[in-house]
Design a protein around this motif. Structure first.
Motif, short mmCIF file in Angstrom:
data_model
loop_
_atom_site.label_atom_id
_atom_site.label_comp_id
_atom_site.label_asym_id
_atom_site.label_seq_id
_atom_site.Cartn_x
_atom_site.Cartn_y
_atom_site.Cartn_z
N GLY A 14 -4.45 -39.35 -65.07
CA GLY A 14 -3.89 -39.41 -66.12
C GLY A 14 -3.64 -40.48 -66.83
N ALA A 15 -4.33 -41.56 -66.37
CA ALA A 15 -4.15 -42.86 -67.14
C ALA A 15 -4.77 -42.98 -68.46
N ALA A 16 -4.20 -43.68 -69.44
CA ALA A 16 -4.84 -43.69 -70.75
C ALA A 16 -4.41 -45.18 -71.31
N GLN A 17 -5.37 -45.81 -72.11
CA GLN A 17 -5.40 -47.22 -72.58
C GLN A 17 -4.86 -47.03 -73.88
N ASP A 18 -4.02 -48.17 -74.28
CA ASP A 18 -3.29 -47.88 -75.48
C ASP A 18 -3.12 -49.51 -75.90
N TYR A 19 -3.17 -49.73 -77.35
CA TYR A 19 -2.88 -51.22 -77.93
C TYR A 19 -1.72 -51.06 -78.78
N PRO A 20 -0.36 -50.68 -78.58
CA PRO A 20 0.51 -50.63 -79.29
C PRO A 20 1.17 -51.80 -80.04
N PHE A 21 0.80 -52.92 -79.22
CA PHE A 21 1.29 -54.27 -79.76
C PHE A 21 0.32 -55.05 -80.57
N GLY A 22 -0.86 -54.20 -81.07
CA GLY A 22 -2.13 -55.23 -81.53
C GLY A 22 -3.33 -55.15 -80.51
N PRO A 23 -4.16 -56.24 -80.97
CA PRO A 23 -5.23 -56.31 -80.00
C PRO A 23 -4.86 -56.60 -78.69
N GLU A 24 -3.81 -57.33 -78.16
CA GLU A 24 -3.44 -57.66 -77.06
C GLU A 24 -1.98 -57.38 -76.79
N PRO A 25 -1.40 -57.09 -75.68
CA PRO A 25 -2.20 -56.72 -74.46
C PRO A 25 -2.57 -55.20 -74.49
N LEU A 26 -3.63 -54.96 -73.35
CA LEU A 26 -3.96 -53.49 -73.19
C LEU A 26 -2.94 -53.19 -72.19
N VAL A 27 -2.35 -51.78 -72.83
CA VAL A 27 -1.25 -51.17 -72.22
C VAL A 27 -1.97 -49.99 -71.54
N MET A 28 -1.81 -49.76 -70.38
CA MET A 28 -2.18 -48.65 -69.58
C MET A 28 -0.78 -47.66 -69.31
N LYS A 29 -1.00 -46.58 -69.53
CA LYS A 29 0.02 -45.54 -69.60
C LYS A 29 -0.16 -44.37 -68.71
N VAL A 30 0.94 -43.61 -68.52
CA VAL A 30 0.58 -42.39 -67.72
C VAL A 30 1.66 -41.55 -68.44
N GLY A 31 1.47 -40.32 -68.94
CA GLY A 31 2.31 -39.78 -69.36
C GLY A 31 3.39 -40.25 -70.43
N GLY A 32 2.54 -40.88 -71.34
CA GLY A 32 3.04 -41.87 -72.45
C GLY A 32 4.07 -43.21 -72.00
#
Length: 123
Positions: A14-32
Motif C-alpha cells: 500500500g505504499a505510495a510516493q508523493d511530493y507534497p513539499f515540492g521536488p524534495e523530499p520524496l515522501v512515502m505514505k501508507v493510507g495517506g
C-alpha cells in the motif's frame, strides 16, 4: 543508495510516493500518512531518510549511532533522520523502514488496513 531505499519503501504494501513539499523530499505514505521522507543533497550525493520511530527506540538509536539524529523539521520525539553515510548496513536501514511503516500502518483504522490488504489481493 537513494534509489535502493526508495525502491524498498515502495515495496511495502500500500505504499505510495508523493511530493507534497515540492521536488524534495520524496515522501512515502501508507493510507495517506507519512512513514518515510527521502532526500539527496549536494554534489556528494548525501542521502537522508527520516523515519517514524517509537520514542524510546528513537533515543536509543541516536545514542548508539552518530548518523541517527532527531527528525529534521519533524516531531523530534517520534522521528529520526538517518544520514546514510555507510556506517549502518542496509539491513539496519531496512529494519528502521519496517519499524516506521509498521507504526504508521497500525495507526490506520481497521477498515483502512483491510482496504490496503484487500486491494493487494485483488491485483
Amino acid at each position: 543508495m537513494y534509489s535502493k531505499l526508495s525502491a524498498y519503501c515502495t515495496s511495502k504494501k500500500g505504499a505510495a510516493q508523493d511530493y507534497p513539499f515540492g521536488p524534495e523530499p520524496l515522501v512515502m505514505k501508507v493510507g495517506g500518512k507519512m512513514f518515510a521522507l527521502l532526500s539527496e543533497h549536494g554534489q556528494q550525493d548525501t542521502v537522508n531518510i527520516s523515519l517514524k520511530c517509537d520514542p524510546i527506540i528513537a533515543e536509543n538509536l541516536r545514542e548508539q549511532h552518530k548518523c541517527v539524529v532527531a527528525g529534521y523539521h519533524l516531531n523530534k520525539k517520534h522521528w529520526n533522520t538517518v544520514i546514510v553515510d555507510g556506517s549502518l548496513p542496509f539491513a539496519d536501514l531496512q529494519a528502521m523502514v519496517d519499524h516506521s511503516y509498521d507504526l504508521v500502518f497500525r495507526s490506520l483504522t481497521k477498515s483502512e488496513r483491510e482496504s490496503i490488504t484487500k486491494n493487494l489481493r485483488i491485483k
